[in-house]
Motif scaffolding. Structure first.
Motif, PDB file in Angstrom:
ATOM      1  N   PRO A  79      -2.984   6.681  -0.779  1.00  0.00           N
ATOM      2  CA  PRO A  79      -2.103   6.977  -1.921  1.00  0.00           C
ATOM      3  C   PRO A  79      -2.359   8.379  -2.464  1.00  0.00           C
ATOM      4  CG  PRO A  79      -3.154   4.825  -2.170  1.00  0.00           C
ATOM      5  CD  PRO A  79      -3.879   5.541  -1.070  1.00  0.00           C
ATOM      6  N   ALA A  80      -1.268   9.059  -2.847  1.00  0.00           N
ATOM      7  CA  ALA A  80      -1.387  10.403  -3.414  1.00  0.00           C
ATOM      8  C   ALA A  80      -0.992  10.433  -4.878  1.00  0.00           C
ATOM      9  CB  ALA A  80      -0.524  11.373  -2.620  1.00  0.00           C
ATOM     10  N   GLY A  81      -0.510   9.323  -5.398  1.00  0.00           N
ATOM     11  CA  GLY A  81      -0.034   9.227  -6.769  1.00  0.00           C
ATOM     12  C   GLY A  81       1.059   8.182  -6.809  1.00  0.00           C
ATOM     13  N   PRO A  82       1.581   7.900  -7.990  1.00  0.00           N
ATOM     14  CA  PRO A  82       2.624   6.876  -8.077  1.00  0.00           C
ATOM     15  C   PRO A  82       3.800   7.162  -7.133  1.00  0.00           C
ATOM     16  CG  PRO A  82       1.833   7.463 -10.253  1.00  0.00           C
ATOM     17  CD  PRO A  82       1.201   8.437  -9.301  1.00  0.00           C
ATOM     18  N   GLY A  83       4.050   6.249  -6.207  1.00  0.00           N
ATOM     19  CA  GLY A  83       5.169   6.388  -5.277  1.00  0.00           C
ATOM     20  C   GLY A  83       4.952   7.388  -4.166  1.00  0.00           C
ATOM     21  N   LYS A  84       3.743   7.895  -4.000  1.00  0.00           N
ATOM     22  CA  LYS A  84       3.482   8.936  -2.995  1.00  0.00           C
ATOM     23  C   LYS A  84       2.286   8.565  -2.123  1.00  0.00           C
ATOM     24  CE  LYS A  84       5.048  12.561  -6.186  1.00  0.00           C
ATOM     25  NZ  LYS A  84       4.631  13.768  -6.936  1.00  0.00           N
ATOM     26  N   THR A  85       2.315   9.056  -0.866  1.00  0.00           N
ATOM     27  CA  THR A  85       1.178   8.863   0.035  1.00  0.00           C
ATOM     28  C   THR A  85       0.845  10.187   0.711  1.00  0.00           C
ATOM     29  OG1 THR A  85       2.413   8.410   2.078  1.00  0.00           O
ATOM     30  CG2 THR A  85       2.085   6.549   0.552  1.00  0.00           C
ATOM     31  N   HIS A  86      -0.279  10.192   1.413  1.00  0.00           N
ATOM     32  CA  HIS A  86      -0.688  11.379   2.158  1.00  0.00           C
ATOM     33  C   HIS A  86      -0.192  11.327   3.607  1.00  0.00           C
ATOM     34  CE1 HIS A  86      -3.092  13.389  -0.861  1.00  0.00           C
ATOM     35  NE2 HIS A  86      -3.694  12.241  -1.157  1.00  0.00           N
ATOM     36  N   LEU A  99       0.827  -1.205   0.000  1.00  0.00           N
ATOM     37  CA  LEU A  99       0.000   0.000   0.000  1.00  0.00           C
ATOM     38  C   LEU A  99       0.866   1.263   0.000  1.00  0.00           C
ATOM     39  CD1 LEU A  99      -2.704   1.508   0.292  1.00  0.00           C
ATOM     40  CD2 LEU A  99      -2.575   1.069   2.754  1.00  0.00           C
ATOM     41  N   CYS A 100       1.855   1.312   0.898  1.00  0.00           N
ATOM     42  CA  CYS A 100       2.663   2.528   1.039  1.00  0.00           C
ATOM     43  C   CYS A 100       3.638   2.725  -0.112  1.00  0.00           C
ATOM     44  CB  CYS A 100       3.414   2.493   2.369  1.00  0.00           C
ATOM     45  SG  CYS A 100       2.326   2.646   3.799  1.00  0.00           S
ATOM     46  N   ASN A 101       3.883   1.687  -0.907  1.00  0.00           N
ATOM     47  CA  ASN A 101       4.720   1.847  -2.094  1.00  0.00           C
ATOM     48  C   ASN A 101       4.073   2.796  -3.104  1.00  0.00           C
ATOM     49  OD1 ASN A 101       7.092   1.176  -3.578  1.00  0.00           O
ATOM     50  ND2 ASN A 101       5.877  -0.170  -4.870  1.00  0.00           N
ATOM     51  N   GLY A 102       2.742   2.940  -2.994  1.00  0.00           N
ATOM     52  CA  GLY A 102       2.052   3.942  -3.805  1.00  0.00           C
ATOM     53  C   GLY A 102       1.874   3.586  -5.266  1.00  0.00           C
ATOM     54  N   SER A 103       1.955   2.308  -5.598  1.00  0.00           N
ATOM     55  CA  SER A 103       1.765   1.927  -6.996  1.00  0.00           C
ATOM     56  C   SER A 103       0.278   1.821  -7.321  1.00  0.00           C
ATOM     57  CB  SER A 103       2.435   0.577  -7.281  1.00  0.00           C
ATOM     58  OG  SER A 103       2.053   0.120  -8.574  1.00  0.00           O
ATOM     59  N   PRO A 104      -0.174   2.443  -8.420  1.00  0.00           N
ATOM     60  CA  PRO A 104      -1.585   2.275  -8.811  1.00  0.00           C
ATOM     61  C   PRO A 104      -1.900   0.856  -9.264  1.00  0.00           C
ATOM     62  CG  PRO A 104      -0.356   3.492 -10.486  1.00  0.00           C
ATOM     63  CD  PRO A 104       0.557   3.350  -9.309  1.00  0.00           C
ATOM     64  N   ALA A 105      -0.859   0.056  -9.547  1.00  0.00           N
ATOM     65  CA  ALA A 105      -1.054  -1.323  -9.983  1.00  0.00           C
ATOM     66  C   ALA A 105      -0.870  -2.326  -8.844  1.00  0.00           C
ATOM     67  CB  ALA A 105      -0.079  -1.653 -11.109  1.00  0.00           C
ATOM     68  N   ALA A 106      -0.750  -1.866  -7.610  1.00  0.00           N
ATOM     69  CA  ALA A 106      -0.542  -2.768  -6.471  1.00  0.00           C
ATOM     70  C   ALA A 106      -1.699  -3.754  -6.360  1.00  0.00           C
ATOM     71  CB  ALA A 106      -0.396  -1.964  -5.189  1.00  0.00           C
TER      72      ALA A 106
END
Length: 288
Positions: free
Chosen positions: A149-156, A112-119
């Motif tokens: 998630p905030a976007g690829p590779g990003k979180t809030h 989850l924290c990796n921030g991938s939209p394909a996770a």
């Protein structure tokens, strides 16, 4: 690099809040250690969460839901009969992450924290209505999984904050969920599109539903319009057709070497139909 191994999330948050350089948290390590070895990431502070009590536990909550520690590996989810019975879609999503060896280390929280939209594990969590417990310098808060998630590779997550547990709601009666993905080969690949459906029944009629799509936007997305397409129906042909149409409309993917945007949109509709049928069958107590 400074290595830390705190024994509480409060201590871990304090270390992270006081760090001035690049900070990374270590649970399963299947992302961060690979990135470090490849030279992609060189953290100034590496905070190992595995010595915090409870991070390796899967426990029933008082309301009948589940609390999953941040260092629980994927293989442990499938080995928990109660969790697999309640949330097979969540478990099967995580079981698609990596090889058998990776399954012994990779975690839901890390995926989850990796921030991938394909996770692969995230659409199932979103469809289930899961939340994350977040611990930081200001205390503890919870957040719906889809809002992390905030976007690829990003979180809030704010500075000093980390996910301290994943919380699944009570399954309740007459419910079922499912996750499906499309990949070019049979295993160990990144989803071109993923879809999870979670629903409950009143008799043969769908009483509630949540539909999530992966790899069709910068983050995994919850699609309320897709749920509305099947709520109040018996998942007949008309409902399935509407679900397919809405899922395709909600998908806004990019084109890349793994598939064109047009192909991904088409697959989003196909997977939504198939996942809904599996979730419906499971809600009726059938093997699917």
């Amino acid at each position: 690099m400074r290595y830390h191994s705190p024994t509480s999330f409060t201590d871990a948050a304090g270390i992270a809040a006081g760090a001035s350089g690049l900070t990374r948290f270590l649970a399963g390590g299947t992302d961060v250690l690979v990135q470090m070895r490849a030279g992609m990431v060189q953290p100034d502070d590496l905070i190992d969460l595995k010595k915090i009590p409870g991070v390796g536990d899967i426990t029933r909550t008082d309301d009948g839901g589940w609390r999953i520690g941040v260092a629980v590996p994927g293989i442990a989810l499938g080995a928990n009969a109660g969790l697999k019975t309640d949330w097979p879609g969540v478990v099967e999503g995580m079981e698609l992450v990596g090889s058998t060896q990776i399954q012994g280390r990779a975690t839901l929280a890390g995926n989850l924290c990796n921030g991938s939209p394909a996770a692969d594990s995230v659409p199932g969590l979103v469809a289930a209505g899961a939340t994350v417990e977040i611990t930081g310098p200001e205390g503890t808060r919870t957040l719906p999984v889809e809002e992390l998630p905030a976007g690829p590779g990003k979180t809030h997550l704010a500075k000093g904050e980390m996910v301290s547990a994943i919380l699944l709601p009570p399954r309740g009666q007459h419910g079922g969920d499912a996750y499906l993905r499309f990949i070019p080969r049979t295993e160990m690949d990144i989803a071109v599109v993923g879809c999870a459906v979670n629903l409950t029944l009143d008799g043969d009629t769908i009483k509630s539903a949540r539909v999530a799509l992966g790899a069709v936007a910068p983050t995994v997305i919850l699609v309320p319009e897709a749920a509305e397409a099947i709520i109040g129906t018996t998942l007949d042909d008309a409902a399935i057709a509407k679900l397919e149409s809405v899922a395709k409309s909600a998908a806004k993917p990019i084109s890349d070497k793994r598939g064109t945007s047009e192909f991904r949109v088409e697959i989003a509709g196909v997977l939504a139909k198939r996942a809904a049928r599996i979730a419906y069958a499971r809600a009726k107590g059938e093997q699917a």
